[in-house]
Enzyme design. Structure first.
Site, PDB file in Angstrom:
ATOM      1  N   SER A  97       0.693  -1.195  -0.006  1.00  0.00           N
ATOM      2  CA  SER A  97      -0.001  -0.030  -0.184  1.00  0.00           C
ATOM      3  C   SER A  97       0.967   1.304  -0.103  1.00  0.00           C
ATOM      4  O   SER A  97       1.944   1.346   0.550  1.00  0.00           O
ATOM      5  CB  SER A  97      -0.882   0.070   1.390  1.00  0.00           C
ATOM      6  OG  SER A  97      -1.142   1.242   1.477  1.00  0.00           O
ATOM      7  N   TYR A 108      -2.251  -0.943   9.989  1.00  0.00           N
ATOM      8  CA  TYR A 108      -2.305  -1.619   8.847  1.00  0.00           C
ATOM      9  C   TYR A 108      -1.056  -1.138   7.901  1.00  0.00           C
ATOM     10  O   TYR A 108      -0.360  -1.984   7.091  1.00  0.00           O
ATOM     11  CB  TYR A 108      -3.630  -0.895   8.116  1.00  0.00           C
ATOM     12  CG  TYR A 108      -3.611  -1.317   6.555  1.00  0.00           C
ATOM     13  CD1 TYR A 108      -4.165  -2.457   6.067  1.00  0.00           C
ATOM     14  CD2 TYR A 108      -3.281  -0.374   5.543  1.00  0.00           C
ATOM     15  CE1 TYR A 108      -4.160  -2.430   4.762  1.00  0.00           C
ATOM     16  CE2 TYR A 108      -3.393  -0.274   4.199  1.00  0.00           C
ATOM     17  CZ  TYR A 108      -3.877  -1.667   3.834  1.00  0.00           C
ATOM     18  OH  TYR A 108      -3.991  -1.772   2.516  1.00  0.00           O
TER      19      TYR A 108
HETATM   20  P1  NAP Z   1     -11.295  -6.239  -0.306  1.00  0.00           P
HETATM   21  O1  NAP Z   1     -12.236  -5.886  -1.462  1.00  0.00           O
HETATM   22  O2  NAP Z   1     -11.871  -6.108   1.200  1.00  0.00           O
HETATM   23  O3  NAP Z   1     -11.251  -7.898  -0.720  1.00  0.00           O
HETATM   24  C1  NAP Z   1     -10.551  -8.658   0.288  1.00  0.00           C
HETATM   25  C2  NAP Z   1     -10.226  -9.961  -0.253  1.00  0.00           C
HETATM   26  O4  NAP Z   1      -9.380 -10.688   0.462  1.00  0.00           O
HETATM   27  C3  NAP Z   1     -11.585 -10.841  -0.530  1.00  0.00           C
HETATM   28  O5  NAP Z   1     -11.245 -11.756  -1.552  1.00  0.00           O
HETATM   29  C4  NAP Z   1     -11.573 -11.775   0.915  1.00  0.00           C
HETATM   30  O6  NAP Z   1     -12.102 -12.866   0.778  1.00  0.00           O
HETATM   31  C5  NAP Z   1     -10.125 -11.978   1.007  1.00  0.00           C
HETATM   32  N1  NAP Z   1      -9.710 -12.064   2.570  1.00  0.00           N
HETATM   33  C6  NAP Z   1      -9.880 -11.281   3.333  1.00  0.00           C
HETATM   34  N2  NAP Z   1      -9.287 -11.724   4.545  1.00  0.00           N
HETATM   35  C7  NAP Z   1      -8.863 -12.866   4.375  1.00  0.00           C
HETATM   36  C8  NAP Z   1      -8.430 -13.804   5.109  1.00  0.00           C
HETATM   37  N3  NAP Z   1      -8.506 -13.991   6.324  1.00  0.00           N
HETATM   38  N4  NAP Z   1      -8.203 -15.179   4.524  1.00  0.00           N
HETATM   39  C9  NAP Z   1      -8.244 -15.280   3.152  1.00  0.00           C
HETATM   40  N5  NAP Z   1      -8.912 -14.356   2.423  1.00  0.00           N
HETATM   41  C10 NAP Z   1      -9.058 -13.429   2.858  1.00  0.00           C
HETATM   42  O7  NAP Z   1      -9.852  -5.999  -0.602  1.00  0.00           O
HETATM   43  P2  NAP Z   1      -9.266  -4.859  -1.451  1.00  0.00           P
HETATM   44  O8  NAP Z   1      -9.455  -3.503  -0.967  1.00  0.00           O
HETATM   45  O9  NAP Z   1      -9.543  -5.326  -2.861  1.00  0.00           O
HETATM   46  O10 NAP Z   1      -7.687  -5.004  -1.065  1.00  0.00           O
HETATM   47  C11 NAP Z   1      -6.845  -5.973  -1.726  1.00  0.00           C
HETATM   48  C12 NAP Z   1      -5.422  -5.976  -1.363  1.00  0.00           C
HETATM   49  O11 NAP Z   1      -4.936  -4.523  -1.753  1.00  0.00           O
HETATM   50  C13 NAP Z   1      -5.269  -5.845   0.120  1.00  0.00           C
HETATM   51  O12 NAP Z   1      -3.954  -6.414   0.496  1.00  0.00           O
HETATM   52  C14 NAP Z   1      -5.270  -4.245   0.397  1.00  0.00           C
HETATM   53  O13 NAP Z   1      -4.393  -4.263   1.723  1.00  0.00           O
HETATM   54  C15 NAP Z   1      -4.547  -3.682  -0.811  1.00  0.00           C
HETATM   55  N6  NAP Z   1      -4.745  -2.364  -0.840  1.00  0.00           N
HETATM   56  C16 NAP Z   1      -6.021  -1.823  -1.093  1.00  0.00           C
HETATM   57  C17 NAP Z   1      -6.386  -0.615  -1.311  1.00  0.00           C
HETATM   58  C18 NAP Z   1      -7.786  -0.244  -1.441  1.00  0.00           C
HETATM   59  O14 NAP Z   1      -7.935   1.214  -1.333  1.00  0.00           O
HETATM   60  N7  NAP Z   1      -8.711  -0.889  -1.734  1.00  0.00           N
HETATM   61  C19 NAP Z   1      -5.264   0.380  -1.433  1.00  0.00           C
HETATM   62  C20 NAP Z   1      -4.053  -0.162  -1.080  1.00  0.00           C
HETATM   63  C21 NAP Z   1      -3.710  -1.421  -1.124  1.00  0.00           C
HETATM   64  P3  NAP Z   1     -13.771 -13.157   1.293  1.00  0.00           P
HETATM   65  O15 NAP Z   1     -14.455 -12.434   0.124  1.00  0.00           O
HETATM   66  O16 NAP Z   1     -13.940 -14.397   1.158  1.00  0.00           O
HETATM   67  O17 NAP Z   1     -13.974 -12.307   2.420  1.00  0.00           O
HETATM   68  O1  P7Q Z   2      -7.058   5.686   3.051  1.00  0.00           O
HETATM   69  C1  P7Q Z   2      -6.371   4.991   2.311  1.00  0.00           C
HETATM   70  C2  P7Q Z   2      -6.626   3.680   2.106  1.00  0.00           C
HETATM   71  C3  P7Q Z   2      -7.555   2.815   2.507  1.00  0.00           C
HETATM   72  C4  P7Q Z   2      -8.899   3.383   2.466  1.00  0.00           C
HETATM   73  O2  P7Q Z   2      -9.117   4.618   2.266  1.00  0.00           O
HETATM   74  C5  P7Q Z   2      -9.956   2.634   3.339  1.00  0.00           C
HETATM   75  C6  P7Q Z   2      -9.881   1.174   2.546  1.00  0.00           C
HETATM   76  C7  P7Q Z   2     -10.329   1.072   1.105  1.00  0.00           C
HETATM   77  O3  P7Q Z   2     -11.093   0.403   3.198  1.00  0.00           O
HETATM   78  C8  P7Q Z   2      -8.766   0.322   2.855  1.00  0.00           C
HETATM   79  C9  P7Q Z   2      -7.582   1.457   2.402  1.00  0.00           C
HETATM   80  C10 P7Q Z   2      -6.313   0.837   2.018  1.00  0.00           C
HETATM   81  C11 P7Q Z   2      -5.416   1.468   1.789  1.00  0.00           C
HETATM   82  O4  P7Q Z   2      -4.236   0.694   1.401  1.00  0.00           O
HETATM   83  C12 P7Q Z   2      -5.190   2.968   1.619  1.00  0.00           C
HETATM   84  C13 P7Q Z   2      -4.251   3.754   1.079  1.00  0.00           C
HETATM   85  O5  P7Q Z   2      -3.155   2.892   0.439  1.00  0.00           O
HETATM   86  C14 P7Q Z   2      -4.352   5.223   0.987  1.00  0.00           C
HETATM   87  C15 P7Q Z   2      -5.282   5.786   1.823  1.00  0.00           C
HETATM   88  C16 P7Q Z   2      -5.220   7.206   1.859  1.00  0.00           C
HETATM   89  C17 P7Q Z   2      -4.507   7.854   1.409  1.00  0.00           C
HETATM   90  C18 P7Q Z   2      -3.190   7.439   0.901  1.00  0.00           C
HETATM   91  C19 P7Q Z   2      -3.175   5.977   0.478  1.00  0.00           C
HETATM   92  O6  P7Q Z   2      -2.175   5.300  -0.241  1.00  0.00           O
HETATM   93  C20 P7Q Z   2      -1.215   6.221  -0.535  1.00  0.00           C
END
Ligand code: NAP
Ligand code: P7Q
Length: 254
Positions: free
Chosen positions: A148, A161
């Site tokens: 992230s 996180y």
């Molecule tokens: P999400 O929509 O919440 O989906 C999470 C996924 O991980 C789902 O498939 C869920 O399965 C699975 N999961 C969660 N906990 C688990 C566990 N204990 N064991 C096995 N599977 C599990 O997540 P996302 O926002 O797409 O994020 C995906 C990745 O990108 C994460 O590593 C997150 O940290 C990273 N990321 C996200 C953001 C963002 O803004 N969304 C930003 C930067 C990085 P189920 O459907 O079965 O629950």
């Molecule tokens: O704030 C983030 C952020 C966030 C969220 O918004 C909430 C969410 C979508 O449930 C999980 C989440 C995962 C993230 O990795 C980030 C994030 O990477 C981030 C956020 C705010 C400002 C900068 C960020 O990355 C440069």
């Protein structure tokens, strides 16, 4: 051209969000995709349907990371399915994407239990997935760890996180050195805010505010990240290892 034809790719957390976008992209690139998830059977089935609708092949693996035996269970199912479908219990790409995320918690209010769950799923499980995966990964394989931008952008409510993501980035550094003699690359991809379909992305005012953080003034889409992962998974990325790829739409530019 199908750059991943004949390859097998594991995407953890591929039932929803970024993982689903990665799985569908790798499926379009010709890989047989293992769609791993924790509990949401219907969502995982929908990911499979999307891949198949595009002419790809995929199967699901259910295993709740952070519970005893989950990594063992995951690889047993993976190897069984790969053998059945390809004749070999081998793997080419591991995408450590599954993660616990939240809207954040003030640092004063983070509990030991919350911290442990974050660390178990986001940092410890990817380590043991790579450790176990080494037996199954073919030479020339790929490991891609989803981190992230918060490892380089201060956001106090996400400190626990972000600590887990700093840890997962270490896998890329150290395993890149460890696996280079097998031509396996290991890299980190760091998204900024990405619409993962959760409730906050249905609130236009919240989305407008989040969009301001990116240089492009929009929130990311799963495919913005999936396309970067697809490059790292492809033969074109053979000379990139141990890298941190900022895929935050310029959020880290300040
Ligand atoms: P999400 O929509 O919440 O989906 C999470 C996924 O991980 C789902 O498939 C869920 O399965 C699975 N999961 C969660 N906990 C688990 C566990 N204990 N064991 C096995 N599977 C599990 O997540 P996302 O926002 O797409 O994020 C995906 C990745 O990108 C994460 O590593 C997150 O940290 C990273 N990321 C996200 C953001 C963002 O803004 N969304 C930003 C930067 C990085 P189920 O459907 O079965 O629950
Ligand atoms: O704030 C983030 C952020 C966030 C969220 O918004 C909430 C969410 C979508 O449930 C999980 C989440 C995962 C993230 O990795 C980030 C994030 O990477 C981030 C956020 C705010 C400002 C900068 C960020 O990355 C440069």
């Amino acid at each position: 051209m199908e750059k991943l034809a004949g390859k097998v790719a594991l995407v953890t957390g591929a039932s929803r969000g970024i993982g689903r976008a990665i799985a569908t992209r790798l499926g379009r690139d010709g890989a047989l995709v293992a769609v791993h998830y924790a509990q949401n059977d219907a969502a995982a089935a929908e990911t499979i349907a999307l891949i198949e609708a595009d002419g790809g092949s995929a199967f699901t693996i259910r295993a709740r990371l952070g519970t005893p035996g989950a990594v063992h269970q995951l690889f047993q199912a993976l190897e069984e399915n790969a053998k059945e479908r390809t004749g070999e219990a081998a793997l080419d790409v591991i995408v450590n994407n599954a993660g616990v995320t939240s809207l954040g918690t003030p640092p004063e209010e983070v509990t030991a239990q919350q911290f442990d769950e974050l660390y178990e799923v986001n940092a410890k499980a990817p380590f043991f997935i790579v450790q176990r995966g080494l037996r199954t990964l073919r030479d020339g394989g790929r490991v891609i760890n989803i981190s992230s931008g918060l490892t380089r952008f201060a956001h106090p409510d996400q400190v626990a996180y972000a600590m887990t993501k700093a840890a997962v980035e270490q896998i890329s550094l150290h395993f890149a050195r460890h696996l280079a003699d097998r031509s396996i690359t290991v890299n980190s991809v760091a998204p900024g805010i990405v619409d993962n379909g959760s409730a906050v992305f249905e609130n236009p005012e919240a989305v407008r505010q989040m969009a301001q953080l990116s240089a492009f003034k929009r929130v990311g889409e799963g495919r913005d990240v999936a396309d970067v992962v697809a490059f790292l998974a492809s033969p074109d990325a053979r000379w990139v290892t141990g890298a941190f790829i900022d895929a935050s739409g310029g959020t880290l530019l300040g």
